[in-house]
Write an enzyme that holds these catalytic residues in place. Structure first.
Site, PDB file in Angstrom:
ATOM      1  N   GLY A  13       0.812  -1.212   0.000  1.00  0.00           N
ATOM      2  CA  GLY A  13       0.000   0.000   0.000  1.00  0.00           C
ATOM      3  C   GLY A  13       0.840   1.255   0.000  1.00  0.00           C
ATOM      4  O   GLY A  13       0.584   2.209   0.738  1.00  0.00           O
ATOM      5  N   ARG A  16       0.533   5.742  -1.999  1.00  0.00           N
ATOM      6  CA  ARG A  16      -0.094   6.943  -1.458  1.00  0.00           C
ATOM      7  C   ARG A  16       0.022   6.958   0.061  1.00  0.00           C
ATOM      8  O   ARG A  16       0.344   5.947   0.676  1.00  0.00           O
ATOM      9  CB  ARG A  16      -1.579   6.980  -1.845  1.00  0.00           C
ATOM     10  CG  ARG A  16      -1.847   7.245  -3.301  1.00  0.00           C
ATOM     11  CD  ARG A  16      -3.331   7.128  -3.631  1.00  0.00           C
ATOM     12  NE  ARG A  16      -3.682   5.777  -4.030  1.00  0.00           N
ATOM     13  CZ  ARG A  16      -4.607   5.495  -4.954  1.00  0.00           C
ATOM     14  NH1 ARG A  16      -5.254   6.464  -5.556  1.00  0.00           N
ATOM     15  NH2 ARG A  16      -4.874   4.247  -5.270  1.00  0.00           N
ATOM     16  N   ASN A  87       1.489  -2.465   5.371  1.00  0.00           N
ATOM     17  CA  ASN A  87       0.774  -1.203   5.545  1.00  0.00           C
ATOM     18  C   ASN A  87      -0.567  -1.145   4.828  1.00  0.00           C
ATOM     19  O   ASN A  87      -1.442  -0.379   5.212  1.00  0.00           O
ATOM     20  CB  ASN A  87       1.674  -0.056   5.042  1.00  0.00           C
ATOM     21  CG  ASN A  87       0.926   1.246   4.891  1.00  0.00           C
ATOM     22  OD1 ASN A  87       0.656   1.939   5.867  1.00  0.00           O
ATOM     23  ND2 ASN A  87       0.577   1.592   3.650  1.00  0.00           N
ATOM     24  N   SER A 149      -3.439   0.093  14.768  1.00  0.00           N
ATOM     25  CA  SER A 149      -4.167   1.346  14.946  1.00  0.00           C
ATOM     26  C   SER A 149      -4.641   1.453  16.383  1.00  0.00           C
ATOM     27  O   SER A 149      -4.819   0.449  17.078  1.00  0.00           O
ATOM     28  CB  SER A 149      -5.375   1.367  14.002  1.00  0.00           C
ATOM     29  OG  SER A 149      -6.299   2.376  14.361  1.00  0.00           O
ATOM     30  N   TYR A 162     -12.785  -3.239  11.534  1.00  0.00           N
ATOM     31  CA  TYR A 162     -11.428  -2.689  11.449  1.00  0.00           C
ATOM     32  C   TYR A 162     -10.688  -2.880  12.777  1.00  0.00           C
ATOM     33  O   TYR A 162      -9.517  -3.287  12.809  1.00  0.00           O
ATOM     34  CB  TYR A 162     -11.526  -1.216  11.078  1.00  0.00           C
ATOM     35  CG  TYR A 162     -10.223  -0.483  10.896  1.00  0.00           C
ATOM     36  CD1 TYR A 162      -9.497  -0.602   9.716  1.00  0.00           C
ATOM     37  CD2 TYR A 162      -9.734   0.362  11.890  1.00  0.00           C
ATOM     38  CE1 TYR A 162      -8.307   0.094   9.537  1.00  0.00           C
ATOM     39  CE2 TYR A 162      -8.552   1.059  11.721  1.00  0.00           C
ATOM     40  CZ  TYR A 162      -7.845   0.922  10.541  1.00  0.00           C
ATOM     41  OH  TYR A 162      -6.669   1.609  10.366  1.00  0.00           O
ATOM     42  N   ALA A 165      -9.637  -6.481  13.257  1.00  0.00           N
ATOM     43  CA  ALA A 165      -8.510  -6.827  12.395  1.00  0.00           C
ATOM     44  C   ALA A 165      -7.208  -6.222  12.892  1.00  0.00           C
ATOM     45  O   ALA A 165      -6.153  -6.875  12.875  1.00  0.00           O
ATOM     46  CB  ALA A 165      -8.799  -6.372  10.968  1.00  0.00           C
ATOM     47  N   LYS A 166      -7.272  -4.981  13.360  1.00  0.00           N
ATOM     48  CA  LYS A 166      -6.062  -4.312  13.831  1.00  0.00           C
ATOM     49  C   LYS A 166      -5.605  -4.849  15.186  1.00  0.00           C
ATOM     50  O   LYS A 166      -4.411  -4.833  15.501  1.00  0.00           O
ATOM     51  CB  LYS A 166      -6.291  -2.800  13.901  1.00  0.00           C
ATOM     52  CG  LYS A 166      -6.374  -2.125  12.531  1.00  0.00           C
ATOM     53  CD  LYS A 166      -5.122  -2.369  11.693  1.00  0.00           C
ATOM     54  CE  LYS A 166      -5.063  -1.455  10.480  1.00  0.00           C
ATOM     55  NZ  LYS A 166      -3.856  -1.741   9.637  1.00  0.00           N
ATOM     56  N   ILE A 195      -3.975  10.289  11.675  1.00  0.00           N
ATOM     57  CA  ILE A 195      -3.010  10.739  10.676  1.00  0.00           C
ATOM     58  C   ILE A 195      -3.791  11.230   9.459  1.00  0.00           C
ATOM     59  O   ILE A 195      -4.758  10.601   9.032  1.00  0.00           O
ATOM     60  CB  ILE A 195      -2.059   9.599  10.246  1.00  0.00           C
ATOM     61  CG1 ILE A 195      -1.423   8.923  11.472  1.00  0.00           C
ATOM     62  CG2 ILE A 195      -0.988  10.129   9.300  1.00  0.00           C
ATOM     63  CD1 ILE A 195      -0.520   9.786  12.297  1.00  0.00           C
TER      64      ILE A 195
END
Length: 275
Positions: A13, A16, A87, A149, A162, A165-166, A195
């Protein structure tokens, strides 16, 4: 002389956002970097814009065999792997009672299953050289950095998928650290707070990405964005470059005795407002 001269890295990833900033920083300090993105054109553009030695692997890493192809491309391009930064990712937010099985599974796939498969595919290229070096009495450190995260470490409303998963990637990180420390492979995670990326930009019609033909709306409500100064002691969100700094530390020789840890890169924020 760069501190990463002669090192070869995979950053998933990385066309960007935080991934791009990380790739740029690794290259700046001497590493060769494989650039990866869903969008091949964007990945190629990033590769040409980064001033250093890069290669490109475009494609969806959740597809069967894709992580193995990613690793094979890195070996073809650079001959070895010294650093892996897992990432790649995105968000599919909804409250639990409105969340579909497909959206829950999608977050597990990209944020937990993909890092596992990339690391497993790279295992021979990390472990076998290390075994030879150990027999020769030499210490050569290699690095794996998994991106987590504050949603994974503290939870976050609207992100059961999310956050799960994190959180799981932290368990993956700590387990591989226990298994591979003997090979001088440092395995750590970074937990990012707020961020400034596409994932935390305003929810606008233009801020979308496409996954398997499905348009995914990115961003967070402006009300949450406005709360950042109150929740972050530094007083503002972080930049991708600042986020990349935490990753770079864990890829550098200065982290050789940092192992199985989660580095919070949050500006002092210790609650899961958003990612």
């Amino acid at each position: 002389m760069g501190v990463l001269d002669g090192k070869s890295a995979i950053v998933t990833g990385s066309a960007r956002g935080i991934g791009r900033a990380t790739a740029e920083l690794l290259v700046e300090h001497g590493a060769q970097v494989l650039i990866n993105d869903l969008d091949g054109d964007v990945a190629e553009q990033a590769s040409t814009e980064i001033d250093g030695e890069t290669a490109v692997f475009a494609g969806d890493l959740t597809k069967p065999g894709a992580p193995d192809e990613l690793v094979a491309k890195t070996i073809d391009a650079f001959g070895k792997i010294d650093i892996i930064v897992n990432n790649a990712g995105y968000t599919l937010d909804a409250p639990v009672h409105k969340m579909s099985d497909e959206h829950f599974q999608a977050m597990l796939d990209i944020h937990t299953v993909v890092p596992f498969r990339v690391i497993r595919a790279a295992a021979p290229h990390l472990r076998e050289p290390a075994k030879k070096e150990r027999e020769e009495g030499r210490e050569v450190f290699r690095k794996i950095v998994n991106v987590s995260s504050t949603s994974g470490t503290f939870g976050n409303a609207g992100q059961a998928n999310y956050s799960s998963a994190k959180a799981a990637v932290v368990g993956l990180t700590k387990t591989i650290a226990k298994e591979w420390g003997q090979f001088k492979i440092n395995v750590n995670a970074v937990a990012f707070g707020y961020i400034e990326t596409r994932l935390t930009a305003s929810k606008e019609e233009s801020n979308v990405m496409e996954i398997d033909g499905e348009k995914v709306q990115l961003g967070i409500p402006d009300q949450l964005r406005g709360m950042a100064p109150m929740l972050i002691p530094i007083g503002r969100p972080g930049t991708p470059a600042e986020a990349a700094g935490g990753v770079f530390f864990l890829c550098s020789p200065w982290s050789n005795f940092v192992h199985g840890q989660v580095l919070n890169v949050t500006g002092g924020q210790f609650s899961g407002m958003t990612t």
